[in-house]
Design a protein around this motif. Structure first.
Motif, short mmCIF file in Angstrom:
data_model
loop_
_atom_site.label_atom_id
_atom_site.label_comp_id
_atom_site.label_asym_id
_atom_site.label_seq_id
_atom_site.Cartn_x
_atom_site.Cartn_y
_atom_site.Cartn_z
N LEU A 186 -10.36 -5.75 25.80
CA LEU A 186 -11.66 -5.89 25.15
C LEU A 186 -12.73 -5.86 26.23
N GLU A 221 -0.49 -9.34 20.94
CA GLU A 221 -1.42 -9.23 19.82
C GLU A 221 -0.63 -9.01 18.51
N SER A 226 -12.77 -3.67 21.11
CA SER A 226 -11.32 -3.81 21.30
C SER A 226 -10.65 -2.45 21.41
N ALA A 245 -12.50 -9.19 18.19
CA ALA A 245 -13.58 -8.48 18.85
C ALA A 245 -14.94 -9.02 18.41
N ARG A 293 -7.50 -7.71 14.68
CA ARG A 293 -8.09 -7.10 15.88
C ARG A 293 -9.61 -7.15 15.81
N ALA A 305 -4.00 -5.65 24.34
CA ALA A 305 -5.35 -5.19 24.06
C ALA A 305 -6.24 -5.38 25.28
N LEU A 317 -6.76 -1.36 21.44
CA LEU A 317 -5.45 -1.94 21.16
C LEU A 317 -4.34 -0.90 21.35
#
Length: 310
Positions: A87, A49, A71, A64, A60, A85, A73
């Motif tokens: 999600l 990421e 999310s 999402a 980020r 990450a 992270l």
């Protein structure tokens, strides 16, 4: 037969440098979002990421929002600017807590512990990107993941393991032939081999630690789908989709779960079509679970109301 509404879909994908090219273009990033969104996943495990923490996490949050997920992270570290990450669908999962592991070696990892709707037991989710340059650190990282599989726990994790499956008999491709002159990347040889019996061989240690045949802590879902369930494509290699100096593609991206969840698996697919290959050097993994079976697994019979037992 299950329908889409009856499934829990879990995607895992290492999007190379988060879709950023050296010239600063991020067209691949947006294409990656489209690929993932079409799968309508409930859980996404993402690696690399890059830039996701910049500008107050703007990228980020974009990811999402595009996927309709929450999310979680991992932090960056001096050795790693590419966090991972997790999600997850907030309509289906409630956050219990977030746990961050940081040992000073390898990549820090933040693990959301969630509770699935209509269940009683917490479920740990982890996006894994094992150390790309040290077999010794990978072994330590894999050993730490076994904490998620201690008795009575439930976990689902996966990602880029930067190492190889240890049960080679069922695999579609052989492990790298390190004497092949076409394997010209000398650093890759150092990164991906370990010494055994005085010889350098492919590193399968993380998979042995996680799903070793003696007393496996976790079920490796590709192996389950490809051998027990006899699903075509479940054991397809995943990387590198781009490079040719590291030998044939290998199945270095894998998904694992605690055995108490493995019965809910419907299928595992390795997606490496033209859209995926245009975005990243890694294939995308898509696991489908039976939603009702997962809910039952996460609610032990002893906790189920008497009238619901059958």
């Amino acid at each position: 037969m299950t329908t889409v509404a009856d499934e829990i879909r879990v995607a895992s994908w290492n999007v190379e440098h988060n879709g950023f090219d050296p010239d600063g273009s991020d067209e691949r990033r947006h294409r990656a979002y489209e690929v993932m969104a079409r799968l309508e996943p409930h859980i996404v495990l993402r690696q690399e990421e890059t830039n996701a923490w910049h500008n107050h996490g703007r990228i980020r949050h974009q990811e999402a929002q595009r996927l309709g997920l929450t999310s979680c992270l991992s932090p960056m570290s001096p050795d790693s600017r590419t966090p991972a990450a997790v999600l997850y669908d907030p309509a289906l999962f409630t956050l219990v807590e977030e746990i961050t592991w940081s040992t000073g070696i390898g990549k820090p990892m933040t693990i959301p512990v969630v509770r699935m709707k209509e269940t009683s037991q917490p479920l740990s989710l982890a996006s894994v990107h094992l150390c790309p340059w040290s077999p010794q650190i990978r072994a330590i990282e894999a050993s730490r993941l076994t904490v998620l599989g201690e008795p009575g726990k439930y976990a689902l994790f996966g990602g880029d393991m930067n190492s190889y499956p240890h049960r080679t008999g069922a695999e579609k491709v052989a492990l790298p032939n390190w004497s092949d002159p076409a394997l010209t990347d000398a650093a890759h040889f150092q990164h991906r081999t370990v010494e055994r019996d005085g010889k350098r061989v492919s590193d399968t240690v993380p998979d042995e630690i996680l799903s070793g045949a003696g007393k496996p802590v976790f079920t490796e879902l590709g192996h389950l789908a490809g051998t027990v369930r006899h699903q075509p494509g479940a054991l397809d290699p995943t990387a590198s989709l781009w490079r040719r100096d590291q030998g044939p593609r290998q199945r270095i991206d894998r998904l694992y779960c605690t055995p108490n969840l493995s019965g809910a698996l419907i299928s595992l697919e390795v997606v490496a079509d033209n859209e995926v290959t245009a975005v990243s050097d890694h294939a995308l993994l898509l696991a489908r679970f039976d939603r009702a079976a997962m809910q039952r697994a996460l609610t032990p019979v002893s906790e189920t109301p008497e009238e619901n037992r059958a």
